[in-house]
Design an enzyme around this catalytic site. Structure first.
Site, PDB file in Angstrom:
ATOM      1  CD  GLU A 144      40.017  47.895  45.699  1.00 35.40           C
ATOM      2  OE1 GLU A 144      40.148  48.310  44.527  1.00 35.40           O
ATOM      3  OE2 GLU A 144      38.928  47.461  46.145  1.00 35.40           O
ATOM      4  CB  CYS A 213      35.076  44.521  40.240  1.00 39.64           C
ATOM      5  SG  CYS A 213      33.808  44.152  41.447  1.00 39.64           S
TER       6      CYS A 213
END
Length: 326
Positions: A144, A213
């Site tokens: 990521e 998240c």
């Protein structure tokens, strides 16, 4: 907090030592992982096998092996994909150069990047357009992070891993800084780094909303909610899964010893000696079938009593890409 107690074994009749299981909710798959796996499955249905996937679609060997058995072929680089084959980009996101190169080659490609990671990519572009240098909080080498840094030209972002890094940062213009974060970090660690950044660079601009998240935050909060009731905790997940490793750290920070296990066969029963109450959770890329496998494995040695401890109810669903949605 709601607790549900299903039927369980009776130690008096089973002859096995008792073990109370506190199983967190939420746990396991998040909306981004569900979406990514479904994209690969639907791509195989649409195009036929093989469908190539650049990097592990999510960080879980069981999931990867299941998709491989259906016709997915996992590669590390785009150069390994034949010219006439479809390719899917993983949920972690890829540098901007990857889809550009795929298009140059005329490849059919699908982007399974988690929408919450894509949101960070868009924020990075906007901040860069404003002339701000971005300090990106994350773990070096994680897919990521590689994907996010690759959204902008070299030098437009600087990686920050720890609070100690903040003290040694050299910036050209302290009045034109911004920060963003990897989505799967420790909530507590990230808060400390952000505080240090704001202290050293008072003019720094943060994201419009939380970058970590919802699933990462919820699973960490669920672990905190039960940690003090547990003698130990098992976290089901892969050793290269950032969010799973963070769950181990969260449990340990709360004073509960914790161990990462990939599946039932990985349980170290010697490590469980003396444990009467065991917490169980699963990282966002670990399927529920592995949770049940771990519980079943424990039931071969203990008379277990399960309780699911519900901390947060999740309703998030992400849309599929055009052309794959039903």
């Amino acid at each position: 907090m709601v607790q549900v107690t299903p039927a369980s074994a009776d130690p008096a009749t089973s002859g096995l030592p008792p073990l109370d299981l506190l199983i967190t909710a939420p746990r396991g798959f998040c909306a981004g992982v569900d979406r990514a796996i479904r994209i690969v499955e639907l791509a195989i249905e649409k195009y036929g096998a093989p469908v190539y996937v650049r990097h592990e679609i999510v960080h879980n060997r069981f999931v990867v092996d299941e998709l491989r058995s259906k016709g997915a072929v996992f590669v590390e680089e785009l150069d390994e994909v034949p010219d006439d084959a479809p390719v899917v980009f993983s949920a972690h996101g890829v540098p901007k150069a990857v889809p550009f190169k795929a298009s140059e080659r005329g490849l059919t490609w699908l982007d399974a990047t988690c929408p919450l990671v894509s949101k960070v990519h868009r924020q990075a572009e906007r901040l860069s357009e404003q002339g701000r240098h971005i300090l990106f909080i994350g773990h070096e080498g994680h897919p990521e992070v590689i994907g996010t840094l690759g959204q902008l030209p070299d030098g437009a972002m600087t990686l920050v891993e720890t609070e100690a890094d903040v003290a040694t940062l050299q910036v050209a213009d302290a009045d034109n800084l911004a920060f963003l974060t990897q989505t799967t970090l420790s909530v507590d660690d990230t808060a400390g780094i952000v505080a240090a950044l704001k202290h050293r660079f008072p003019a720094i601009q943060g994201p419009r909303g939380e970058d970590i998240c919802y699933a990462t935050s919820n699973r960490q909060a669920a672990v905190k909610a039960i940690a003090h009731q547990c003698d130990a905790m098992l976290v089901i997940g892969a050793p290269n899964s950032s969010n799973s490793l963070r769950l181990v750290e969260v449990a340990e920070r709360e004073g509960t010893r914790a161990m990462l296990v990939q599946r039932g066969e990985c349980i170290d029963f010697d490590w469980l000696q003396g444990v009467r109450t065991l917490g169980i959770t699963a990282g966002a890329s670990a399927p529920e079938v592995l949770v049940r496998e771990v519980v079943d494995r424990l039931a071969t040695r203990y008379a277990i009593a399960e309780r699911e401890v519900e901390h947060t109810i999740e309703h998030m669903v992400f849309k599929l890409p055009r052309g794959l949605a039903a």
